[in-house]
Design a protein around this motif. Structure first.
Motif, PDB file in Angstrom:
ATOM      1  N   ASP A  30       0.800  -1.227   0.000  1.00 25.41           N
ATOM      2  CA  ASP A  30       0.000   0.000   0.000  1.00 25.41           C
ATOM      3  C   ASP A  30       0.834   1.280   0.000  1.00 25.41           C
ATOM      4  O   ASP A  30       0.336   2.336   0.363  1.00 25.41           O
ATOM      5  N   THR A  31       2.087   1.191  -0.396  1.00 27.23           N
ATOM      6  CA  THR A  31       2.911   2.399  -0.475  1.00 27.23           C
ATOM      7  C   THR A  31       3.293   2.776  -1.897  1.00 27.23           C
ATOM      8  O   THR A  31       3.980   3.774  -2.112  1.00 27.23           O
ATOM      9  N   PHE A  32       2.863   2.005  -2.876  1.00 22.46           N
ATOM     10  CA  PHE A  32       3.207   2.331  -4.260  1.00 22.46           C
ATOM     11  C   PHE A  32       2.714   3.722  -4.625  1.00 22.46           C
ATOM     12  O   PHE A  32       3.339   4.452  -5.392  1.00 22.46           O
ATOM     13  N   GLY A  33       1.585   4.114  -4.038  1.00 31.42           N
ATOM     14  CA  GLY A  33       1.032   5.432  -4.313  1.00 31.42           C
ATOM     15  C   GLY A  33       1.885   6.573  -3.807  1.00 31.42           C
ATOM     16  O   GLY A  33       1.624   7.729  -4.143  1.00 31.42           O
ATOM     17  N   TYR A  34       2.885   6.282  -2.994  1.00 29.17           N
ATOM     18  CA  TYR A  34       3.763   7.321  -2.483  1.00 29.17           C
ATOM     19  C   TYR A  34       4.900   7.653  -3.459  1.00 29.17           C
ATOM     20  O   TYR A  34       5.663   8.581  -3.224  1.00 29.17           O
ATOM     21  N   TYR A  35       5.001   6.866  -4.535  1.00 28.67           N
ATOM     22  CA  TYR A  35       6.070   7.073  -5.511  1.00 28.67           C
ATOM     23  C   TYR A  35       5.556   7.874  -6.685  1.00 28.67           C
ATOM     24  O   TYR A  35       4.483   7.601  -7.220  1.00 28.67           O
ATOM     25  N   MET A  36       6.325   8.854  -7.082  1.00 25.35           N
ATOM     26  CA  MET A  36       6.069   9.491  -8.370  1.00 25.35           C
ATOM     27  C   MET A  36       6.761   8.647  -9.418  1.00 25.35           C
ATOM     28  O   MET A  36       7.872   8.155  -9.189  1.00 25.35           O
ATOM     29  N   LEU A  37       6.127   8.501 -10.558  1.00 25.26           N
ATOM     30  CA  LEU A  37       6.617   7.592 -11.582  1.00 25.26           C
ATOM     31  C   LEU A  37       6.884   8.329 -12.880  1.00 25.26           C
ATOM     32  O   LEU A  37       6.117   9.220 -13.259  1.00 25.26           O
ATOM     33  N   GLY A  38       7.963   7.958 -13.511  1.00 26.46           N
ATOM     34  CA  GLY A  38       8.324   8.615 -14.760  1.00 26.46           C
ATOM     35  C   GLY A  38       8.711   7.619 -15.834  1.00 26.46           C
ATOM     36  O   GLY A  38       9.058   6.467 -15.546  1.00 26.46           O
TER      37      GLY A  38
END
Length: 130
Positions: A30-38
């Motif tokens: 449940d922490t994937f949403g804390y990453y900005m992705l590029g």
């Protein structure tokens, strides 16, 4: 340790489409949403360049001018996945495409800088024939 794996690259004719995917593993639940992705790309003999990015919750997306209107970045936090839909591919789009993730403090245009990202995939090759 977060690991990113891209897929979906291949060879298409100019004007065609490809959909790249990047799946993250090793992410605390449940922490994937804390990453900005590029998404970045690198052609032979050239520096790695920014293509697109998506904010933590997916509300904000960013695109390089060269791909704006043709590429779409999206994320599914439940599946630890980020995608890049590429339409109307051009002969200058071929490159190795990389996904990247960051939990660093954000400042203006951080998402465009390769040095801001902590984790990188191995890349997937995109080829466009005219």
């Amino acid at each position: 340790q977060v690991q990113l794996v891209e897929s979906g690259g291949g060879a298409v004719r100019a004007g065609g489409s490809l959909r790249l995917s990047c799946v993250a593993s090793g992410v605390v639940e449940d922490t994937f949403g804390y990453y900005m992705l590029g998404w970045f790309r690198q052609a032979p003999g050239q520096e790695r360049e920014f293509v697109a990015a998506i904010s933590w919750g997916g509300r904000s997306t960013y695109y390089a001018e060269r791909v704006k209107g043709r590429f779409t970045v999206a994320r599914d936090n439940a599946k630890n996945t980020v995608t890049l839909q590429m339409n109307a591919l051009k002969p200058d789009d071929p490159a190795v495409y990389y996904c990247a993730a960051s939990r660093n403090t954000y400042s203006t245009n951080s998402h465009q800088r390769t040095t801001w990202y902590d984790y990188w995939g191995q890349g997937t090759q995109v080829t466009v024939s005219s």
